[in-house]
Design an enzyme around this catalytic site. Structure first.
Site, PDB file in Angstrom:
ATOM      1  N   ASN A  72       4.507 -12.840  -6.243  1.00  0.00           N
ATOM      2  CA  ASN A  72       5.352 -12.242  -5.200  1.00  0.00           C
ATOM      3  C   ASN A  72       5.922 -10.904  -5.647  1.00  0.00           C
ATOM      4  O   ASN A  72       5.927  -9.921  -4.897  1.00  0.00           O
ATOM      5  CB  ASN A  72       6.511 -13.181  -4.858  1.00  0.00           C
ATOM      6  CG  ASN A  72       6.102 -14.376  -4.030  1.00  0.00           C
ATOM      7  OD1 ASN A  72       4.993 -14.428  -3.511  1.00  0.00           O
ATOM      8  ND2 ASN A  72       6.994 -15.336  -3.907  1.00  0.00           N
ATOM      9  N   ARG A 403      -6.822 -13.261   8.466  1.00  0.00           N
ATOM     10  CA  ARG A 403      -7.200 -13.611   7.096  1.00  0.00           C
ATOM     11  C   ARG A 403      -8.005 -14.905   7.175  1.00  0.00           C
ATOM     12  O   ARG A 403      -7.652 -15.818   7.898  1.00  0.00           O
ATOM     13  CB  ARG A 403      -5.979 -13.855   6.201  1.00  0.00           C
ATOM     14  CG  ARG A 403      -5.024 -12.683   6.075  1.00  0.00           C
ATOM     15  CD  ARG A 403      -3.934 -12.996   5.058  1.00  0.00           C
ATOM     16  NE  ARG A 403      -2.803 -12.097   5.170  1.00  0.00           N
ATOM     17  CZ  ARG A 403      -2.718 -10.913   4.589  1.00  0.00           C
ATOM     18  NH1 ARG A 403      -3.734 -10.477   3.861  1.00  0.00           N
ATOM     19  NH2 ARG A 403      -1.640 -10.162   4.722  1.00  0.00           N
ATOM     20  N   ARG A 433      -3.467  -6.538   4.865  1.00  0.00           N
ATOM     21  CA  ARG A 433      -3.158  -6.055   3.519  1.00  0.00           C
ATOM     22  C   ARG A 433      -3.655  -7.007   2.434  1.00  0.00           C
ATOM     23  O   ARG A 433      -3.407  -8.199   2.479  1.00  0.00           O
ATOM     24  CB  ARG A 433      -1.645  -5.858   3.381  1.00  0.00           C
ATOM     25  CG  ARG A 433      -1.214  -5.309   2.029  1.00  0.00           C
ATOM     26  CD  ARG A 433       0.278  -5.044   2.029  1.00  0.00           C
ATOM     27  NE  ARG A 433       0.608  -3.835   2.750  1.00  0.00           N
ATOM     28  CZ  ARG A 433       1.744  -3.661   3.420  1.00  0.00           C
ATOM     29  NH1 ARG A 433       2.623  -4.636   3.485  1.00  0.00           N
ATOM     30  NH2 ARG A 433       2.001  -2.520   4.021  1.00  0.00           N
ATOM     31  N   HIS A 463      -2.371  -9.138  14.797  1.00  0.00           N
ATOM     32  CA  HIS A 463      -1.850 -10.211  13.957  1.00  0.00           C
ATOM     33  C   HIS A 463      -1.797 -11.541  14.701  1.00  0.00           C
ATOM     34  O   HIS A 463      -1.579 -12.587  14.086  1.00  0.00           O
ATOM     35  CB  HIS A 463      -0.442  -9.817  13.459  1.00  0.00           C
ATOM     36  CG  HIS A 463       0.117 -10.718  12.416  1.00  0.00           C
ATOM     37  ND1 HIS A 463       1.189 -11.558  12.653  1.00  0.00           N
ATOM     38  CD2 HIS A 463      -0.232 -10.911  11.122  1.00  0.00           C
ATOM     39  CE1 HIS A 463       1.470 -12.236  11.547  1.00  0.00           C
ATOM     40  NE2 HIS A 463       0.631 -11.868  10.603  1.00  0.00           N
ATOM     41  N   TYR A 496       0.142 -23.900   3.880  1.00  0.00           N
ATOM     42  CA  TYR A 496       1.053 -23.222   4.799  1.00  0.00           C
ATOM     43  C   TYR A 496       1.434 -24.163   5.933  1.00  0.00           C
ATOM     44  O   TYR A 496       0.576 -24.810   6.529  1.00  0.00           O
ATOM     45  CB  TYR A 496       0.381 -21.982   5.412  1.00  0.00           C
ATOM     46  CG  TYR A 496       0.238 -20.794   4.501  1.00  0.00           C
ATOM     47  CD1 TYR A 496       0.170 -20.940   3.119  1.00  0.00           C
ATOM     48  CD2 TYR A 496       0.148 -19.515   5.025  1.00  0.00           C
ATOM     49  CE1 TYR A 496       0.028 -19.842   2.293  1.00  0.00           C
ATOM     50  CE2 TYR A 496       0.004 -18.399   4.198  1.00  0.00           C
ATOM     51  CZ  TYR A 496      -0.058 -18.579   2.837  1.00  0.00           C
ATOM     52  OH  TYR A 496      -0.205 -17.490   2.025  1.00  0.00           O
ATOM     53  N   ARG A 592      12.518 -18.096   6.032  1.00  0.00           N
ATOM     54  CA  ARG A 592      11.996 -18.335   4.695  1.00  0.00           C
ATOM     55  C   ARG A 592      12.323 -17.183   3.742  1.00  0.00           C
ATOM     56  O   ARG A 592      12.719 -17.401   2.607  1.00  0.00           O
ATOM     57  CB  ARG A 592      10.476 -18.516   4.740  1.00  0.00           C
ATOM     58  CG  ARG A 592       9.895 -18.897   3.372  1.00  0.00           C
ATOM     59  CD  ARG A 592       8.386 -18.952   3.376  1.00  0.00           C
ATOM     60  NE  ARG A 592       7.798 -17.636   3.153  1.00  0.00           N
ATOM     61  CZ  ARG A 592       6.892 -17.075   3.938  1.00  0.00           C
ATOM     62  NH1 ARG A 592       6.491 -17.689   5.017  1.00  0.00           N
ATOM     63  NH2 ARG A 592       6.392 -15.889   3.671  1.00  0.00           N
ATOM     64  N   HIS A 620       5.826 -21.345   7.343  1.00  0.00           N
ATOM     65  CA  HIS A 620       5.168 -20.167   7.892  1.00  0.00           C
ATOM     66  C   HIS A 620       5.240 -20.075   9.409  1.00  0.00           C
ATOM     67  O   HIS A 620       4.976 -19.025   9.987  1.00  0.00           O
ATOM     68  CB  HIS A 620       3.698 -20.180   7.439  1.00  0.00           C
ATOM     69  CG  HIS A 620       2.947 -18.916   7.687  1.00  0.00           C
ATOM     70  ND1 HIS A 620       1.955 -18.813   8.647  1.00  0.00           N
ATOM     71  CD2 HIS A 620       3.031 -17.698   7.122  1.00  0.00           C
ATOM     72  CE1 HIS A 620       1.467 -17.585   8.643  1.00  0.00           C
ATOM     73  NE2 HIS A 620       2.095 -16.887   7.736  1.00  0.00           N
TER      74      HIS A 620
END
Length: 720
Positions: A72, A403, A433, A463, A496, A592, A620
């Site tokens: 992270n 993703r 990214r 997204h 997730y 979160r 998530h």
């Protein structure tokens, strides 16, 4: 005729274009009403570190949280810190969200990040490493090995490590080498035995080899030595005839963020590939060194890498604890969380154990809300697309891919569908990214199979998580839709926490059809009947809902707002929640990561509660729930409350309609906000305080409780 509930929800209402939130003058809100977003992110990573410090967690899980913290922080420096520095250097450093100069925030980040990294190193050295040793997994130093063990590791070094090492000398004939970002390196000082001249050499620790090398053993205890420790004790083999004077580990972080001028790029894929190559050569933004590095070596690195003293992080070894991810291969299930086995959603369970479930038939009967990873991704999302690819009645499949995994069955299903002659549209977000290179590979593979691949709208990342299947039934086309909160990634779906709505609702199907058409060729439409879509409509729709709760509270009606997101940063949303709180609305925020909202503003935030839950799964999902005077309006979707999500991305929220689904989310929120649930509470000064239970009265683990509840639904069904 427009459904009045939809109008109340801010959907399908032409007047929405002129909507202005019902609000008190901004003067009633204090000036300093936000927390700094960057420091709030560091506070989030501190919560991750606190999990590693938790002695009640299994030992290998604690090691994993140390690795997550390190990973992270790397991304934070590569993106957030790099962005701040770039704006400072270009003179475009506008004040932060709290009105401070970027240079001041950068100084605070440096101090806080350094303190956290020292704490991180101490947790490994003083807590987790000894706990692993007590459990039979030792990470040892070279000095702790027997002669026989050293001989055995020497053979491994000669056969597996030595051939791939590339020592690079620095002298008048050899310039200082390029240091790649996030690589672990040894800085070595050597002396020529004949001339007495001292030189410097750099040796990269090979990233393709296991970071922890298993020491041959005779007993039950597992013993490992770090790869860089093994290499450091064989440097004489690399520099024969030279005297090795000293060696120290160091690690460099580079700016790996970038921008693409899409309107100036004829081919987005080619532009991205070129930028990915340039990313490797981004400017340095952090140098990590071991605390025993001598001044001569450090001065050389600072000079050659052109960095400042503020960018140097002197730390106790070892560096780069991302390597602890490698311990995942250790076969010690007793040192991990007890296994959670996802169950198939009740609606998708076959009536007979020998028959294959009909996903379309199940969705046609009623909407299905699936909660991952408690309910299986493979038997819901993946099965949905697999059946669509095989079904001769399916005419078209349209899907967004942000993703996905390297061996994705989702991508394979789209390929199979195209090869079967179906119309298939895949909107691949190649600008996701750190997944750019992977997505480029899949985009090209899809194109070769005959899939229509598009890359979304210029200037906007796509997204939203959407899949649409068009199926012919008795001469009529029927829409089967999936709107999710998480990516179409089978691997991350096991880690997730996310929701997904399957529906055959014709209005949602029409909305998705229009949205996909616009994404593949036209501008974003403003109005949808069952969706809130960014960048033009989503923030405005949520503000309208919050404003409605404010009006209800002022009229003496029950009013409540519940929001679950990864990040709460957007000032317009936060200000609307402050005003709602001032009117008496009960505001509950479950976040979160970053939270710029404050709860310590008397008269402003009195009715606001903020909680954070971290654990074995990454929380998530995004949920937005409004009381609406007893007729709840609830959305799920992909959007966080950040400028990038609301202004620079295509996001979509879908409104739930089934009362049992709305109740399920309300029950989940009740559990999250319960004082008896393990969580962090945002308190005065932006400090997050972890709720602590006792041995006699332990706190409830929300994720364990949710898994039990989901499995209970399955058992209840099997009894009937």
């Amino acid at each position: 005729m427009i459904d009045p509930v939809l109008v109340d929800a801010g959907l399908g209402d032409a007047e929405d274009d002129d909507f202005d939130a019902h609000e008190a003058p901004d003067a009633v809100l204090p000036d300093h009403r936000y927390h700094d977003r960057e420091l709030s992110w560091l506070a989030f990573n501190q919560r991750v570190l606190e999990l590693a410090e938790d002695a009640t967690l299994p030992e290998l899980e604690r090691a994993n949280f140390l690795a997550i913290f390190a990973s992270n922080l790397d991304e934070f420096f590569m993106v957030r810190v790099a962005g701040l520095k770039r704006r400072i250097l270009t003179g475009l450093a506008v004040p932060t969200n709290v009105g401070r100069a970027a240079t001041d925030v950068l100084s605070d980040i440096s101090a806080e990040a350094h303190a956290l990294q020292l704490r991180h190193a101490a947790v490994w050295t003083n807590e987790v490493r000894p706990a692993l040793a007590d459990a039979g997994i030792e990470i040892i130093e070279w000095s702790e090995l027997t002669d026989a063990e050293r001989d055995s590791l020497g053979e491994y070094f000669g056969a597996q490590v030595f051939p791939v090492l590339m020592p690079l000398a620095v002298d008048p004939a050899h310039p200082f080498p390029y240091i790649s970002g996030l690589s672990l390196n040894l800085a070595i000082r050597i002396r020529n035995a004949r001339t007495g001249r001292q030189d410097f050499a750099r040796l990269k620790v090979p990233p393709m080899l296991p970071r922890f090398v298993e020491v041959p053993r005779a007993g039950e205890i597992l013993r490992y030595i770090r790869l860089e420790e093994l290499i450091a004790n064989h440097l004489d083999d690399l520099f024969p005839g030279m005297e090795v004077l000293d060696h120290h580990a160091f690690r460099l972080t580079r700016n790996e963020d970038f921008d693409i001028e899409e309107d100036e790029s004829e081919n987005l894929i080619q532009a991205l590939e070129a930028e990915l190559l340039r990313r490797r050569f981004g400017p340095p933004i952090r140098l990590e060194i071991t605390d025993d590095m001598d001044d001569v070596t450090l001065e050389l690195l600072i000079k050659e890498l052109d960095i400042t003293d503020q960018e140097v992080y002197r730390l106790p070894g070892p560096l780069d604890l991302r390597g602890l991810f490698g311990l995942a291969r250790v076969d010690r299930p007793d040192l991990r969380y007890p296994p959670h086995l996802p169950t198939t959603a009740v609606a998708f369970q076959p009536g007979d154990s020998n028959e294959r479930p009909d996903i379309f038939k199940a969705i046609g009967r009623a909407d299905v809300l699936v909660h991952h990873p408690y309910e299986s991704f493979a038997t819901s999302v993946q099965a949905f697309l697999d059946q669509a690819a095989r079904d001769p009645h399916v005419l078209a499949i349209k899907q967004t891919l942000y993703r996905t995994s390297g061996d994705s069955p989702i991508v394979q299903a789209l390929i199979d569908a195209a090869e079967a002659g179906k119309q298939v549209l895949a909107l691949v977000e190649v600008k996701a990214r750190f997944d750019e290179a992977n997505n480029i590979v899949w985009a090209r593979k899809l194109e070769k199979a005959g899939v229509h691949v598009v890359y979304g709208l210029v200037g906007l990342k796509t997204h939203c998580k959407l899949a649409l299947v068009i199926r012919e039934e008795d001469g009529v086309l029927r829409h089967y839709s999936h709107v999710g909160t998480g990516n179409y990634n089978p691997k991350t779906s096991r880690m997730y926490e996310d929701f997904g709505l399957f529906t055959a609702d014709p209005q949602i199907g029409k909305d998705l059809t229009r949205l996909f058409n616009e994404l593949s060729g036209y501008a974003i439409e403003k109005k949808f009947k069952r969706l809130l879509v960014a960048p033009l409509h989503l923030r405005k729709g949520l503000l309208r809902q919050i404003d409605n709760e404010t009006k209800n509270a002022e009229a003496g009606k029950p009013a409540r707002v519940r929001i679950k997101v990864n990040s709460m940063v957007d000032e317009q949303i936060i200000d609307a929640l402050y005003r709602a709180s001032m009117a008496g609305v009960k505001v509950e925020v479950w976040v979160r990561g970053i939270c710029s909202m404050r709860v310590d503003l008397p008269g402003v935030s009195d009715n606001i509660t903020v909680r954070s839950i971290l654990g074995r799964y990454l929380e998530h999902s995004r949920i937005f729930s409004f009381e609406n005077d007893g007729n709840p309006v609830v959305y799920i979707g992909s959007a966080d409350m950040m400028h990038r999500n609301l202004d620079r991305r295509v996001e979509a929220l879908v409104r739930l309609s089934a009362p049992e689904h709305i109740q399920e989310l309300h029950d989940l929120f009740d559990l999250a906000m319960d004082p008896g649930t393990s969580s962090w509470h945002l308190s005065e000064g932006g400090v997050w305080k972890r709720a602590v239970g006792t041995e006699d009265e332990p706190l409830v683990d929300l994720q364990d409780r949710t898994m039990s509840a989901v499995q209970g639904r399955r058992r209840k069904r099997s009894v009937r």
